[in-house]
Each structure stands twice: as C-alpha cells, then as structure tokens.
Motif scaffolding. Structure first.
Motif, mmCIF file in Angstrom:
data_model
loop_
_atom_site.group_PDB
_atom_site.id
_atom_site.type_symbol
_atom_site.label_atom_id
_atom_site.label_comp_id
_atom_site.label_asym_id
_atom_site.label_seq_id
_atom_site.Cartn_x
_atom_site.Cartn_y
_atom_site.Cartn_z
ATOM 1 N N ALA A 305 6.676 26.282 -14.899
ATOM 2 C CA ALA A 305 7.005 25.630 -13.629
ATOM 3 C C ALA A 305 7.364 24.169 -13.836
ATOM 4 N N GLU A 306 6.662 23.491 -14.727
ATOM 5 C CA GLU A 306 6.974 22.086 -15.011
ATOM 6 C C GLU A 306 8.391 21.953 -15.566
ATOM 7 N N PHE A 307 8.758 22.854 -16.481
ATOM 8 C CA PHE A 307 10.111 22.817 -17.047
ATOM 9 C C PHE A 307 11.156 23.093 -15.965
ATOM 10 N N LEU A 308 10.929 24.106 -15.160
ATOM 11 C CA LEU A 308 11.914 24.470 -14.145
ATOM 12 C C LEU A 308 12.082 23.351 -13.118
ATOM 13 N N ARG A 309 10.989 22.717 -12.735
ATOM 14 C CA ARG A 309 11.090 21.591 -11.803
ATOM 15 C C ARG A 309 11.926 20.461 -12.404
ATOM 16 N N ALA A 310 11.647 20.136 -13.654
ATOM 17 C CA ALA A 310 12.335 19.017 -14.295
ATOM 18 C C ALA A 310 13.823 19.277 -14.458
ATOM 19 N N HIS A 311 14.199 20.548 -14.591
ATOM 20 C CA HIS A 311 15.606 20.895 -14.812
ATOM 21 C C HIS A 311 16.261 21.482 -13.566
ATOM 22 N N LYS A 312 15.539 21.406 -12.438
ATOM 23 C CA LYS A 312 16.068 21.883 -11.151
ATOM 24 C C LYS A 312 16.603 23.318 -11.276
ATOM 25 N N ARG A 313 15.771 24.141 -11.876
ATOM 26 C CA ARG A 313 16.098 25.550 -12.050
ATOM 27 C C ARG A 313 14.994 26.413 -11.455
ATOM 28 N N SER A 314 15.298 27.672 -11.224
ATOM 29 C CA SER A 314 14.274 28.602 -10.744
ATOM 30 C C SER A 314 14.289 29.917 -11.509
ATOM 31 N N ALA A 315 15.332 30.180 -12.293
ATOM 32 C CA ALA A 315 15.484 31.479 -12.959
ATOM 33 C C ALA A 315 15.332 31.342 -14.467
ATOM 34 N N PHE A 316 14.953 32.430 -15.118
ATOM 35 C CA PHE A 316 14.710 32.458 -16.559
ATOM 36 C C PHE A 316 14.780 33.919 -17.019
#
Length: 339
Positions: A305-316
């Motif tokens: 979640a920290e990574f996705l927030r920082a990169h303005k992403r939601s999918a993986f």
C-alpha cells in the motif's frame, strides 16, 4: 456430468460454469486476464503479502484454531534435527535437520475453499432443506466430516486443491480503506467502496482480485502475538455484508476473489436484518455458497500500500496459490504482489 440440484439459490451462478464446476469465478481468469495483470509489472519490485504464519498468536481469538506447533522425529539417540548423518574415516561430516508441523489451515494468512461455508437449502426440491455447498455439492457425500462416517474424510469436492491447480495469478486491485478511515471502525458499504475506488482512479474488471487494505493486519503485528480482541473488534474499516447494493455489485462485477487483511473479510457479527431466517455471514454466503468467489483473510498489505500510494497506482500482478492439499477446506499461503 451430474446436475446435483433442481433448485438453485436466488442470486447464484450454479451451473453457469458447468454442472461439475469446482472453482467458481476463478473460471474468469483467462489468459487475457493474466496478461492484463502481467502488464501491471513495470518496475520488477515484489512484496510478500503474508503475515508470519504464527500470527495472530495464541488461540484467544480463535478457540477452535491454534498456532503452528513443530515436531521432530526421533533418530538414533536423539532427533532428526542437527543430526550428524554421514561418517567418513571416523569423521562425521554432514549435519541434517528435518521438521514437521501441526498447522491449522485457517489460522493466519489464508484462502477459504468453496467447501468452507455452505447453507441449509432445499436443492433437490423435496421441501426439506439439506446441508449444501456451492454448485449443489452435499455435506456427508461430497464434503465429509467425522460425524458423517469414519473414512474418506474431507472435501471430496470443492477442496482447496481445485483452487491450487486453477493457477491463481492475475490482476490485483487495492481498495485503500486505511487511507480514508485510518484505524477507526467503519462499516464500508457500496457507496463508500465506490467512493474510495473513484478517488484512487481504480476500476475492477472481469477476472480481477479485489484486495482490501484496512490496517487490521498491521494492528495484529503490533500486538506481538498477544492480540487484544476488544481493541480489534472496535478497529479498522470493514465491509458491510448486509449492504444489498454491495452484494449486488460483487455479483455483477466479475471479480474472482476478495482478499482482505482482516478476519472474515466482512464485519462479524453482521448487522441483524429484518426477518426470521438469514445467514450469519452474508458476504460468505454470497461469495462461497452462491457465486463461487474465493475469500482471502488476514493478508498483509502495508508495504504494498505504501508503494502504491507513492506511485499513485492501485493495480499490481498477484500470484497467490494455496497448498495443493487434497480435501482441505482452507489453506495458508504466501501471496506475492509484483509491481
């Protein structure tokens, strides 16, 4: 091929994937769905989405589930652990260690098999409800316990091994509920969930895994294997399984699984509805019993979640196979997210 039912529950998809189907909506993970997930890999970083499997700790929260216990077989004058195995010219060279473990399959990070939750339902149309699971499989015949007979115990159908061989990979989409509500307890219905997804610019497509970050697993870890049930019961956002709009959206969305970092995915105990007869676990009833949607519980999402927030992403890209353990109604796992 045998249709095991005359009546199917309202709102169910029994038979839509064939009369003998045992993986439900996992059928929607097509090669195209996997490729769509794989395209979410942009930087090559990976994240472990499992708690240590000895968490939450003890069994105060789960009286019928216990943390792992290790065992070691006797060997020689001791045990097959740190055992001096081979001898050359009077000198012992090799040291070997083996172990075994008693593991409750749904104690920590887990998948629920479709054999985990059924319902009393009149599937054969004789006017008498019987114990039935997804796609009409029967208790005592297909899902067999020690109260049914003495041999061939376990899920002869709908066991977790069916999920394992289906190839559990695809596009995960995180709904970051913790970003909105923090550690405050909040029942998340359809409107709340749509608001969070819209704010993130996230969209659930057919074949996707919906992943819910609530902060609950982080709280579990902070308790250092001494979980406080009263605190946990009053903390973190959680899906409202009684919200009909939410249940209808789950049915229509095409998602294949819901994975959450909390107990049960949905609020338990659930809100009490009107009427005399209703499921205690309404979201489990919809997902496992009616729609064949697998549920993952007690996953760990904080670092992802920290990574996705920082990169303005939601999918993986998500890889999450259970143990290929025939007959089990659940399984521990170590999911991996790749971004």
């Amino acid at each position: 091929m045998t249709q095991r039912w005359k009546n199917r529950p309202e709102g169910s998809n029994w038979g839509d994937f064939g009369p003998d189907d045992q993986i439900g909506r996992m059928n929607l993970i097509t090669p195209e769905a996997r490729l769509r997930g794989a395209r979410e890999i942009r930087e090559g970083h990976s994240f472990c989405l499992s708690l240590p499997l000895d968490y939450p700790g003890g069994n105060a929260l789960f009286p019928l589930r216990r943390e792992p216990v290790f065992h070691h077989e006797p060997r020689g004058d001791g045990h097959n652990f740190n055992y001096e195995m081979s001898q050359v010219s009077g000198c012992y060279c090799d040291v070997i260690s083996d172990d075994a473990v008693t593991l409750f399959t749904q104690y920590s990070t887990q998948w629920d098999a479709l054999a985990h939750v059924g319902m009393m339902f009149d599937a054969d149309g004789d006017g008498v409800p019987e114990k039935v699971y997804y796609n009409g499989y029967r208790a005592g015949i297909d899902i067999v316990g020690p109260d049914d007979r003495a041999d061939d115990l376990g899920a002869q159908a709908l066991g977790i091994e069916n999920l394992a061989v289906s190839g559990v990979q695809g596009r995960g989409v995180m709904a970051d509920l913790e970003a909105r509500w923090g550690r405050d307890r909040h029942l998340v219905g359809y409107d709340d969930l749509m608001s969070v997804l819209d704010e993130q610019g996230a969209e659930i497509e057919q074949g996707d895994f919906l992943c819910l970050y609530t902060g609950f697993a982080d709280l579990i870890l902070s308790m250092k294997k001494r979980p406080d049930g009263d605190v946990l019961a009053k903390s973190c956002p959680v899906l409202d399984g009684r919200d009909e709009k939410l249940l209808n959206w789950i049915t229509d969305s095409g998602l294949v699984a819901i994975c959450a970092d909390n107990f049960a995915v949905e609020a338990y105990p659930a809100r009490v509805p009107e009427g005399d007869s209703f499921p205690a676990l309404p979201l489990h009833n919809l997902c496992l019993f009616k729609q064949g949607i697998h549920l993952g519980e007690l996953w760990y999402f904080a670092e992802l979640a920290e990574f996705l927030r920082a990169h303005k992403r939601s999918a993986f890209f998500l890889t999450a196979p259970p143990l290929r353990l025939p007959g089990s109604v659940g399984s521990p796992l170590t999911p991996v997210a790749t971004v």
